[in-house]
Design a protein around this motif. Structure first.
Motif, PDB file in Angstrom:
ATOM      1  N   ASN A 155      -7.160  -1.408   7.590  1.00 24.04           N
ATOM      2  CA  ASN A 155      -6.802   0.083   7.465  1.00 24.04           C
ATOM      3  C   ASN A 155      -4.840  -0.422   6.971  1.00 24.04           C
ATOM      4  N   PRO A 156      -3.767  -0.036   6.580  1.00 28.48           N
ATOM      5  CA  PRO A 156      -2.633  -1.118   6.660  1.00 28.48           C
ATOM      6  C   PRO A 156      -1.807   0.639   7.685  1.00 28.48           C
ATOM      7  N   LEU A 157      -2.389   1.413   8.055  1.00 25.51           N
ATOM      8  CA  LEU A 157      -1.442   1.897   8.678  1.00 25.51           C
ATOM      9  C   LEU A 157      -2.628   3.090   9.646  1.00 25.51           C
TER      10      LEU A 157
ATOM     11  N   MET B 160       0.976  -1.474   0.352  1.00 22.00           N
ATOM     12  CA  MET B 160       0.599  -0.044  -0.022  1.00 22.00           C
ATOM     13  C   MET B 160       1.279   1.210   0.193  1.00 22.00           C
ATOM     14  N   LEU B 161       1.976   1.544   0.681  1.00 23.50           N
ATOM     15  CA  LEU B 161       3.122   2.473   1.147  1.00 23.50           C
ATOM     16  C   LEU B 161       3.589   2.481  -0.479  1.00 23.50           C
ATOM     17  N   ALA B 162       4.381   1.061  -1.573  1.00 17.83           N
ATOM     18  CA  ALA B 162       4.216   1.461  -2.446  1.00 17.83           C
ATOM     19  C   ALA B 162       3.716   2.300  -3.461  1.00 17.83           C
ATOM     20  N   LYS B 163       2.170   2.636  -2.843  1.00 20.43           N
ATOM     21  CA  LYS B 163       1.038   2.800  -4.286  1.00 20.43           C
ATOM     22  C   LYS B 163       0.909   4.283  -3.753  1.00 20.43           C
ATOM     23  N   GLY B 164       1.374   4.652  -2.860  1.00 21.08           N
ATOM     24  CA  GLY B 164       0.464   6.426  -2.363  1.00 21.08           C
ATOM     25  C   GLY B 164      -0.555   6.028  -1.047  1.00 21.08           C
TER      26      GLY B 164
END
Lengths: 371, 390
Positions: free
Chosen positions: B92-94, B54-58
């Motif tokens: 929710n990833p974060l 998810m982070l890599a996708k923003g």
């Protein structure tokens, strides 16, 4: 889901707002009531509503309608609710028009849909029988008799049944399914008693004794059509409740901004402020429920029937609270005939019952959701 | 295909492929989530994988600009992503106060330098934030806060006490309301500052709640030095930021936390007799609450659609907060009714250590935190109904 009005809808709402406030305000209902008007609504108003396209709002263009859909019908009903405007809009333009449009043969449509959109026919749905809405409990029978049917039973709370040019009677057939039958009220064996209701509007008790109708009086597959008719009716009644409850809420807030006691505007008291603010919150939920159910109907959503029932339940509860708080916050004058708030309470009580009150729909929702 | 339809299709396919199965199961408590921060550890490979993808996708902060670590999604796209995640119950990833609270405040009131310094570490989950608002003497009357920040040239010297700081014991930094001036009205002289929780003079003490858990702390500040560049917005204008953030917070608290429908959860407790819950009164109450739940979600959708892109819901956020939290309490009372004796077990494996009872107790705070129901009703009375003296 479209929960915000588009430009056309805003235009229609504004038109309706002006039309009903000018042509059919609360004073018009008082006049009809005090004159003990035989019809119970103003036929000239209904003719004008037909000219405006309101009577044919849910009728297709081939049959003289404007076919604007249920969202449009709901916007109109909301304004009728705000003004307590009396007309056969629900009975004829919504319930009968939906029944015939979705269940009628080409001949039935040609005859009745055009008459509805032209304002030439008042029609009434004879559905309920007992004290409470209970379509599953219909006992009126339509036995096969020769090429037609013989209908026996007793109907109650037939809205506008006292002046209807044609009745649509729900009756149980030989196979126990519910069928819908077009019945001319002048047919032998039809006995109609006008019932003037608490809201100064009219319904009828109708006895049907060996009433003979021909085979082509039956609308097609009753159950599906009836579900559609009831859903449309529930969403539109919910919209009228939104208008009536909303108007009751607004006139109450206006009143507590004016009334003085103990040397203060009573709206300064937190005891009233919090109740008014809670009511505002309920009003917001009520509006969303109405918009969601009307949209679901127009979009043919598979859950439309469920949403219409949920909206009917929610709006009954909201408008009841609005009218009760309204009378209470008006204090003594809220109990007088002179002030309008009591008239809203009466209309809201009738609309709460029509097509199922909140308890009915709680039970139905739970049953359909398997709990 | 319209752009949005295509975005939905692509998003759906990407989520299907990249969201691990175990990240589609509902969480029992906040502690099962990955909140980020200096000392944070992943609790599973799947959790790490999901976060990193998810982070890599923003998409930890989908609507933030790319230079701040986001994906620059517009409102409609962000809504679609939310819906598609919900569709598969993706976690929710974060979860993060930095994302929910500080981020929006910095985006609106922060300087460009502050945005570039603080936003990307939030998006990457490197710094965990907590919120220093309430004080022992400033609860519903938040503006009467007394934590003092003295001007010492290039820094402020902060002394005072905060309370109800969520997860202050696990947070790395705090965004904090302090009083820089005592001369005007109570709303004037409040400033919004940021500082590291490792600064000298900061101490935290967890508060044990009736649920037995301690998501909140007391935070003590004793001669804490806060560099001047950590002031957000103008000195003395902190109340505007606080109000903006409270509005923002209210919009979130109103959301339903249940991952399954109320009736499903209730039936799991009561069972059915001939297809019906055995207690007809409870059954009706549950149907009523489900209808209100539906009407509430339609209202949130409607109000978001009505607000112009990016605009705040204004006083209606108070309505959503009030109704949503009261409804949430109602739902958990009904679940406790449904669970009966079983719902009372506090320490047993069967009850997952009293999960229902603890959650039920936690919901009681919903209508207190972020402004009590009574405060929300005051706001509606004043700003929407415009009642006199409100």
């Amino acid at each position: 889901m479209a929960l915000v009005l588009n430009e056309d809808e805003v235009t229609l709402r504004d038109t309706a707002e002006g039309f009903f406030a000018n042509k059919a305000p609360v004073t018009a209902l008082r006049k009809l009531r005090d004159a003990r008007d035989e019809t119970g609504f103003d036929r000239a108003l209904w003719a004008e509503m037909a000219d405006m396209g309101f009577a044919g709002v849910c009728v297709d263009e081939d049959h003289g309608g404007v076919d604007m859909g249920f969202m449009a019908a709901g916007l109109l009903a909301e304004q009728m609710g705000r003004n307590l405007s009396a007309s056969p809009f629900l009975s004829t333009a919504i319930l009968a028009a939906t029944a015939i449009r979705h269940g009628g043969t080409a001949e039935q449509k040609a005859k009745w849909l055009s008459a509805i959109s032209g304002g030439r026919a008042v029609m009434a749905l004879a559905l309920d029988e007992g004290a409470k809405h209970n379509p599953k409990g219909i006992q009126t029978r339509a036995e096969t008799s020769g090429n037609g049917f013989k209908i026996n039973g007793a109907k109650a709370m037939v809205v506008d049944g006292h002046v209807a040019d044609q009745l649509i009677v729900a009756a149980r057939m030989d196979d126990e399914q519910i069928g819908l039958f077009l019945v001319d009220p002048k047919t032998a064996g039809v006995d109609i008693e006008r019932t003037i209701m608490v809201d100064s509007r009219n319904a009828a008790r109708i006895d049907l004794k060996d009433v003979e109708v021909t085979g082509d009086a039956r609308l097609s597959e009753g159950d599906d059509v009836l579900t559609k008719v009831m859903s449309a009716g529930r969403a539109v009644v919910a919209a009228e409740l939104l208008g009536a409850g909303g108007a009751a809420f607004e006139m109450t807030v206006a009143y507590i901004k004016e009334r003085k006691q103990f040397g203060k505007i009573i709206g300064e008291f937190q005891g009233l402020q919090h109740r008014a603010s809670h009511l505002y919150s309920e009003y917001q939920l009520a509006r969303s429920a109405v918009l969601a159910s009307l949209t679901a109907l127009d979009e043919g959503d598979e859950n439309a029937a469920k949403y219409c029932a949920m909206a009917k339940a929610k709006l009954g509860s909201f408008a009841k609270l609005a009218s009760q708080e309204g009378v209470q916050m008006h204090g003594g004058v809220g109990m007088t005939d002179e002030y309008d708030i009591g008239l809203y309470m009466k209309r809201i009580r009738v609309l709460q019952e029509l097509l199922g009150d909140a308890s009915y729909h709680f039970d139905q929702l739970a049953t359909q959701s398997h709990y | 295909m319209s752009d949005l339809k295509q975005f939905r299709a692509e998003t759906r396919a990407w989520l299907e492929e990249n969201c691990p199965k175990s990240m589609r199961a509902p969480v029992k408590s906040d502690s099962e989530m990955y909140w980020g921060g200096r000392g944070a550890k992943f609790q599973s490979e799947d959790q790490k994988l999901w976060f990193e993808r998810m982070l890599a996708k923003g998409w930890t902060v989908p609507s933030w600009d790319k230079k701040y670590g986001g994906a620059g999604l517009n409102r409609a796209q962000a809504q679609i992503l939310k819906q598609e995640m919900k569709r598969i119950n993706a976690r929710n990833p974060l979860p993060s106060f930095g994302i929910w609270m500080l981020g929006p405040a910095l985006l609106k009131f922060g300087s460009e330098d502050q945005k570039l310094e603080f936003l990307p570490p939030i998006a990457r989950g490197e710094i965990r934030w907590c919120q220093g608002y309430s004080e022992p003497g400033a609860g519903s009357d938040l503006a009467s806060l007394a934590t003092k920040a003295e001007d010492k040239g290039d820094y402020y010297l902060v002394n005072g006490q905060k309370v109800w700081t969520s997860y202050a014991d696990q947070a790395d930094w705090i965004f904090c309301l302090v009083r820089t001036d005592n001369s005007g009205t109570k709303h004037q002289g409040i400033s919004f500052v940021l500082f590291d929780m490792e600064s000298e003079g900061v101490e935290t003490r967890p508060i044990k709640l009736i649920s037995g858990k301690s998501p909140f702390c007391e935070t003590f500040m004793n001669d804490v030095k806060v560099p001047k560049e950590n002031l957000v917005g103008e000195e003395g204008q902190g109340w505007n930021i606080a109000k903006y953030l409270l509005t923002h917070e209210r919009e979130m608290i109103g959301e339903s936390p249940l991952s399954r429908s109320l009736s499903e959860m209730a039936v799991q407790q009561t069972g059915t007799v001939e297809g019906k819950m055995p207690d007809p009164y409870l059954r009706g109450k549950i149907a009523e609450a489900e209808i209100d739940d539906w009407a509430m979600s339609m209202t949130m959708a409607r109000m978001l659609a009505e607000a112009k892109a990016g605009a705040s819901l204004g006083a209606n956020s108070s309505m959503l907060k009030y109704y949503g939290t009261e409804l949430n309490k109602r739902k958990f009372e009904l679940l406790m009714d449904a669970a009966g004796h079983d719902g009372l077990e506090w320490e047993s494996e069967r009850s997952e250590e009293g999960n229902l009872a603890r959650t039920w107790l936690r919901t009681k705070g919903n209508s207190i935190e972020g402004g009590t129901s009574e405060v929300q009703l005051n706001i509606i009375s004043k700003h929407i109904l415009q009642l006199p003296g409100a």
